[in-house]
Design a protein around this motif. Structure first.
Motif, PDB file in Angstrom:
ATOM      1  N   PRO A 192       0.675  -1.158  -0.509  1.00 33.76           N
ATOM      2  CA  PRO A 192       0.235  -0.160   0.054  1.00 33.76           C
ATOM      3  C   PRO A 192       0.932   1.340   0.094  1.00 33.76           C
ATOM      4  O   PRO A 192       0.649   2.327  -1.319  1.00 33.76           O
ATOM      5  CB  PRO A 192      -0.811  -0.266   1.510  1.00 33.76           C
ATOM      6  N   ALA A 193       1.976   1.540   1.395  1.00 34.92           N
ATOM      7  CA  ALA A 193       2.857   2.357   0.450  1.00 34.92           C
ATOM      8  C   ALA A 193       3.562   2.710  -1.302  1.00 34.92           C
ATOM      9  O   ALA A 193       2.764   3.808  -1.034  1.00 34.92           O
ATOM     10  CB  ALA A 193       3.814   1.736   1.704  1.00 34.92           C
ATOM     11  N   ILE A 194       3.714   1.614  -1.497  1.00 32.18           N
ATOM     12  CA  ILE A 194       4.237   1.839  -2.396  1.00 32.18           C
ATOM     13  C   ILE A 194       3.315   2.469  -3.710  1.00 32.18           C
ATOM     14  O   ILE A 194       2.966   3.624  -4.313  1.00 32.18           O
ATOM     15  CB  ILE A 194       5.085   0.750  -3.629  1.00 32.18           C
ATOM     16  N   ASN A 195       2.173   1.792  -3.489  1.00 33.43           N
ATOM     17  CA  ASN A 195       1.101   2.103  -4.140  1.00 33.43           C
ATOM     18  C   ASN A 195       0.458   3.956  -4.540  1.00 33.43           C
ATOM     19  O   ASN A 195       0.399   4.670  -4.656  1.00 33.43           O
ATOM     20  CB  ASN A 195       0.064   1.427  -3.519  1.00 33.43           C
ATOM     21  N   LEU A 196       0.399   3.982  -2.924  1.00 34.67           N
ATOM     22  CA  LEU A 196      -0.152   5.596  -2.964  1.00 34.67           C
ATOM     23  C   LEU A 196       1.640   6.942  -2.886  1.00 34.67           C
ATOM     24  O   LEU A 196       0.662   7.337  -3.364  1.00 34.67           O
ATOM     25  CB  LEU A 196      -0.032   5.420  -1.282  1.00 34.67           C
ATOM     26  N   ALA A 197       2.629   6.205  -2.944  1.00 37.19           N
ATOM     27  CA  ALA A 197       3.414   6.631  -3.495  1.00 37.19           C
ATOM     28  C   ALA A 197       3.900   7.347  -4.974  1.00 37.19           C
ATOM     29  O   ALA A 197       4.778   8.404  -5.304  1.00 37.19           O
ATOM     30  CB  ALA A 197       5.218   6.039  -2.883  1.00 37.19           C
ATOM     31  N   LEU A 198       2.996   6.168  -5.433  1.00 31.42           N
ATOM     32  CA  LEU A 198       4.011   6.182  -6.899  1.00 31.42           C
ATOM     33  C   LEU A 198       3.680   7.617  -7.738  1.00 31.42           C
ATOM     34  O   LEU A 198       4.582   8.327  -8.087  1.00 31.42           O
ATOM     35  CB  LEU A 198       2.893   5.582  -7.480  1.00 31.42           C
TER      36      LEU A 198
END
Lengths: 329, 325
Positions: B191-197
């Motif tokens: 989820p963090a990578i998804n949100l950070a993209l």
């Protein structure tokens, strides 16, 4: 250093910029020398290649430009082709530079002491902080900045333009260089500040023996400051000589044009002289004299490459009409 | 500094007041929560009792007045659905969202600034062009689609990382956090990578633009003329100059991420505030929606304040007294 050896000797320097539109010959076969304690005025209008000449001497030509030919000898040592690491030891330590716009040369987000101490540390990594500070204060005092200890902790925006240029000069002085290249350092300043800076520069060369290359488009500035003058036009030096000889008895038509366009007391009321036309594109320079199109005295022979002639000892001019006997009065 | 803070906070109060009114009226207009709260086979008498208990029989201005008076005491009302204080429900879920948001912003900074610097220093190299192409993807691919693809690839096909939930949490100063346990960290990653993209792409572009602009400045050439090394010029002289716009945007993005991580939280079943908000909107749970938006406004005000203070630290030309509202 050997007294007879010039501090800087540039021979046949060509710095070209390889752009999409073509090769810009910003500096094309430039030669000059500067001795110890000597002030050389490099004069020319915008785009004549005088700044690029200065950057070439420091190895700071930005791509797509590069030195394609020639030699730059500093204290006898060849600089063209040396490694970046060796350039770094020369920049700021042996050869320093001052830029045109003091508002832009100091980093706005770093304190003055940071910007000064790093200039010392770059060349003497092991110097103690207190000693570095002492030298910074001495340098600021030398260029006439009041209460240097306090000002050291200030940011550039807290200084006026003239004060900032003094700081830049102080930074150039920090490592006691043998040569300072000053690229129109007084152009952005008002006249009274300009006079003060010129005075400091003169004092400096006398006291320390530092050689100075003063790049400017303003003949009145070099008149009082320089020992010798090189006049540049379209990437070439068209005339060279001692400041008095060149100003009193200009040989090249371009130099005469420049001197004629300076406003003076005895010309009041009469229209100021203008050199007709514009500087040629540096991409498509003509085969012969680059000034031919604008020259009132042009003849057939000007279409051929112009040799450098020496009409008198210590003088050089790149104009075929000056090689006639009796050209120098 | 003190005057600045006082002026700033009093302005914030007005913003909060206007905001609360707009949200209150807006949610009131959407629909009647009673339809969803009372079971369909309840009789007329039962319905009337629920409406009276919730205070929904009173006119709008009276309901709003009661809400204002109560909120001055720190009570933003009880959830219609859970029958618990709305504020408490939101604050319980806040650490999960904050953790996700900070993780995303840290990823954006740690990856975005170095890549942006590389792309700015060597704009014509093949790797710089690749960085810029990928950042366009980061901008344009919808978050929910990327999230689903990531679940499919890493959780379903490869089975490397879990697809949902927070995993094992560890208490840090009384607040449960995931990033301190290995299991929690594995849950946090996707989820963090998804949100950070999106933020990574943004930071790359900002850094690259700043780098290219600043490298041409006279102060850079002057720094080189002093004999400084590339490293010193780039990491001290240039980086500090380009940090100002990056801090602004990342600060504002942090607020955005905290308040509107809704999509990512829904996809990865992350038990944060965003998921609570979506559920509450479905159920017309007015107290929670109002309280949530009030907290969001407050958060944005605080973040803006911090960004302004950071400004004056980074750029000496900006002093707090000069920062206008």
């Amino acid at each position: 250093m050997d007294a007879a050896m010039p501090t800087l000797e540039v021979k046949g320097l060509r710095t070209h910029f390889f752009t999409k539109a073509g090769v810009v010959k910003a500096v094309d076969d430039v030669s000059f020398r500067v001795g110890r304690g000597e002030v050389l005025g490099l004069v020319g209008e915008s785009g004549s290649g005088k700044s690029v000449t200065g950057f070439s001497v420091l190895g700071l030509v930005d791509p797509p430009g590069r030195i394609v030919e020639g030699s730059i000898r500093f204290a006898g040592r060849e600089l063209v082709g040396i490694a970046e690491r060796q350039w770094r030891d020369i920049r700021g330590a042996k050869i320093a530079m001052i830029f045109q716009d003091p508002m832009m040369t100091l980093n706005p987000v770093l304190r003055i002491d940071t910007q000064m101490v790093e200039a010392i540390r770059a060349h003497e990594p092991r110097i103690e902080r207190a000693e570095a500070h002492r030298r910074c204060i001495a340098a600021l005092g030398q260029v006439g900045i009041p209460s240097p200890e306090e000002r050291l902790r200030a940011y550039p925006h807290q200084f006026s333009g003239g004060m900032r240029q003094r700081v830049a000069i102080a930074i150039a002085l920090l490592n006691k260089p043998d040569l300072i290249i000053a690229d129109e350092p007084t152009t952005a300043l008002d006249v009274t500040i300009q006079a003060q800076i010129l005075y400091e520069a003169q004092k400096l060369t006398r006291e320390t023996g530092t050689a100075l290359i003063w790049i400017t488009h303003d003949l009145t500035v070099v008149a009082g400051l320089a020992d010798r003058i090189c006049v540049m036009y379209a990437g070439r030096i068209v005339e060279e000589g001692s400041v008095d000889e060149v100003l009193d008895n200009p040989l090249h038509p371009y130099t005469r044009g420049l001197i004629g366009s300076v406003p003076g007391r005895n010309k009041r009321g009469s229209p100021l002289y203008q050199i007709p036309g514009m500087t040629p594109s540096l991409i498509r320079l003509p085969r012969g004299c680059a000034f031919r199109e604008r020259c009132r005295e042009a003849v057939e022979a000007c279409g051929e490459p112009q040799p450098i002639v020496h009409p008198a000892p210590g003088r050089a001019v790149r104009c075929c009409r000056c090689s006639r006997p009796g050209a120098v009065q | 500094m003190l005057v600045f803070l006082i002026r700033r906070l009093s302005q914030s109060l007005v913003v909060l007041l206007v905001m609360s009114f707009l949200v209150f009226v807006g949610v009131f207009a959407i629909g009647d929560p009673v339809e969803l709260l009372v079971s369909p086979d309840a009789d007329q008498f039962e319905r009337a009792r629920v409406i009276r208990d919730l205070g929904l029989d009173r006119p709008l201005w009276e309901q709003y007045g009661v809400f204002l008076l109560q909120s001055l005491k720190g009570d933003l009302g009880n959830s219609f659905v859970f029958n618990q204080p709305a504020l408490q429900l939101i604050l319980e879920r806040m650490p999960a969202t904050l953790e996700l948001a900070f993780a995303a912003v840290i990823i954006a900074i740690v990856i975005g600034i170095p890549l942006g610097m590389v792309a700015g220093l060597r704009p014509h190299a093949w790797y710089s062009r690749m960085i810029m192409s990928v950042s366009i993807l980061g901008f344009s691919l919808p978050t929910f689609w990327v999230g689903l693809m990531m679940i499919m690839l890493f959780a379903v096909m490869l089975g490397w990382l879990p697809a949902s939930g927070r995993g094992e949490t560890v208490d840090l100063l009384g607040v449960p956090v995931s990033f301190l346990s290995e299991d929690g960290l594995r849950h946090l990653l996707l989820p963090a990578i998804n949100l950070a993209l999106f933020k990574v792409s943004l930071v790359i572009r900002l850094t690259r633009a700043g780098m290219r602009e600043n490298m041409l400045m006279d102060y850079v050439k002057f720094a080189y003329a002093k004999g400084l090394s590339h490293g010193r010029v780039i990491f001290v002289h240039v980086l500090k100059n380009i940090l100002v716009p990056i801090v602004t945007v990342v600060g504002l993005e942090l607020g955005n991420v905290i308040a509107f991580a809704v999509v990512t939280e829904s996809i990865f079943a992350w038990p944060g505030m965003g998921k609570l908000l979506i559920d509450s909107i479905y159920r017309l749970d007015r107290p929670i929606v109002v309280a949530y938006l009030m907290i969001t406004v407050l958060m944005f005000i605080l973040i803006n304040l911090i960004v302004d203070i950071l400004y004056s630290v980074l750029d000496p030309r900006v002093r707090i007294a000069d920062v206008k509202s």
